[in-house]
Enzyme design. Structure first.
Site, PDB file in Angstrom:
ATOM      1  N   CYS A 139      24.853  58.550  -8.634  1.00 42.44           N
ATOM      2  CA  CYS A 139      24.172  57.932  -7.353  1.00 42.44           C
ATOM      3  C   CYS A 139      25.319  57.680  -6.492  1.00 42.44           C
ATOM      4  CB  CYS A 139      23.588  56.651  -7.804  1.00 42.44           C
ATOM      5  SG  CYS A 139      22.695  55.705  -6.287  1.00 42.44           S
ATOM      6  N   CYS A 140      26.652  57.203  -6.901  1.00 39.39           N
ATOM      7  CA  CYS A 140      27.865  57.068  -5.953  1.00 39.39           C
ATOM      8  C   CYS A 140      28.143  58.517  -5.371  1.00 39.39           C
ATOM      9  CB  CYS A 140      29.042  56.396  -6.729  1.00 39.39           C
ATOM     10  SG  CYS A 140      28.912  54.702  -7.150  1.00 39.39           S
TER      11      CYS A 140
ATOM     12  N   CYS B 273      27.440  48.723  -1.672  1.00 35.18           N
ATOM     13  CA  CYS B 273      25.709  48.839  -1.724  1.00 35.18           C
ATOM     14  C   CYS B 273      25.116  47.802  -2.142  1.00 35.18           C
ATOM     15  CB  CYS B 273      25.302  49.863  -2.428  1.00 35.18           C
ATOM     16  SG  CYS B 273      25.772  51.487  -1.765  1.00 35.18           S
TER      17      CYS B 273
ATOM     18  N   CYS C 157      24.475  46.971  -6.180  1.00 38.87           N
ATOM     19  CA  CYS C 157      25.490  47.383  -6.757  1.00 38.87           C
ATOM     20  C   CYS C 157      26.736  45.950  -6.437  1.00 38.87           C
ATOM     21  CB  CYS C 157      26.136  48.609  -6.889  1.00 38.87           C
ATOM     22  SG  CYS C 157      24.829  49.840  -7.295  1.00 38.87           S
TER      23      CYS C 157
ATOM     24  N   CYS D  76      37.407  53.953 -18.918  1.00 37.31           N
ATOM     25  CA  CYS D  76      37.256  55.385 -19.696  1.00 37.31           C
ATOM     26  C   CYS D  76      36.150  56.320 -19.731  1.00 37.31           C
ATOM     27  CB  CYS D  76      37.535  55.017 -21.269  1.00 37.31           C
ATOM     28  SG  CYS D  76      36.099  54.409 -22.175  1.00 37.31           S
TER      29      CYS D  76
END
Length: 259
Positions: A121-122, A204, A207, A232
């Site tokens: 999404c990012c 956003c 988030c 990680c």
């Protein structure tokens, strides 16, 4: 006009040492005429840099990424900024087809299901539009401050961005949070009202949350993710049939992240 290069970074660090934020902006922008840009998300640091660029008529293009999931408070700050300075802020949106395909395939809240989905999404809403915004540019100003996180304390105020093949400069790198607030009050700079509600990093709406006293500066971003997974890149699979972290309480069946 010189071209950006990794070899130029160390020299530029020395040339900018001891300079004020406006001096850093002015000098660095002069090295790359018509090829210097600043990305704003309308947080307090970005508002200060926009103020310096606009009030000094610096040759720096200001742009923002509209992910289509911003807070209304962010849009209000954006509008107040346009009204105060009467300067353009270029806007980059996600690719419409990519957003439509994501929503059709995974729905509106897939980013809560896994780190992999969140990064997807990012990428669609932020990374790809940013790539377009930076294409062909030589210098990128940002609002990064060393105080914001342990990771950023290890950075420098001038860096080489390998991915975009340009130089990044952080004019407020050594500023503190209190310094930022003192400056915006003194100069009457529009501030995102979310800051007064405990939001220090604003992204956003689904988030981002306010942080609690003692939490890390970045703790309000993607707070439902396991911290080790953030570092990680581990992720889980499966459907998200638990509570929505934004509108439903997270119960014992959905472990809260460690601070």
């Amino acid at each position: 006009m010189q071209l950006p290069s990794e070899d130029r970074v160390n020299d530029l660090r020395q040339e900018l040492a001891g300079r004020s934020a406006v001096e850093i902006l002015t000098y660095a922008a002069s090295l790359f005429p018509d090829k210097a840009v600043f990305s704003t998300s309308f947080g307090i640091e970005d508002q200060i840099i926009s103020h310096l660029i606009f009030t000094n008529d610096l040759p720096v293009k200001v742009f923002t990424l509209d992910t289509a999931r911003n807070f209304q408070e962010t849009y209000s700050t954006w509008n107040k900024t346009l009204l105060k300075y009467e300067k353009p802020i270029e806007t980059y949106f996600p690719d419409q087809q990519s957003v439509q395909e994501l929503m059709l395939k995974k729905g509106p809240n897939s980013f809560y299901e896994s780190v992999e989905n969140r990064k997807e999404c990012c990428y669609i809403r932020k990374v790809e539009p940013l790539n377009r915004a930076l294409a062909g540019q030589h210098l990128w100003f940002t609002g990064i401050r060393a105080e914001q996180s342990a990771n950023r304390q290890g950075m420098h105020n001038v860096e080489w961005d390998e991915a975009h093949q340009l130089i990044k400069v952080h004019p407020l790198f050594d500023w503190t949070w209190d310094q930022c607030w003192d400056y915006v009050r003194e100069h009457g700079i529009p501030v995102n009202p979310l800051h007064k509600q405990g939001f220090v990093s604003i992204g956003c709406a689904p988030c981002t949350r306010a942080i609690q006293p003692g939490e890390d500066f970045r703790a309000g971003r993607w707070w439902w993710e396991n911290q080790s997974a953030k570092e990680c890149g581990l992720h889980t699979h499966g459907t998200h049939d638990g509570p929505d972290p934004v509108v439903e309480p997270i119960t014992s069946t959905t472990p809260a992240p460690s601070n």
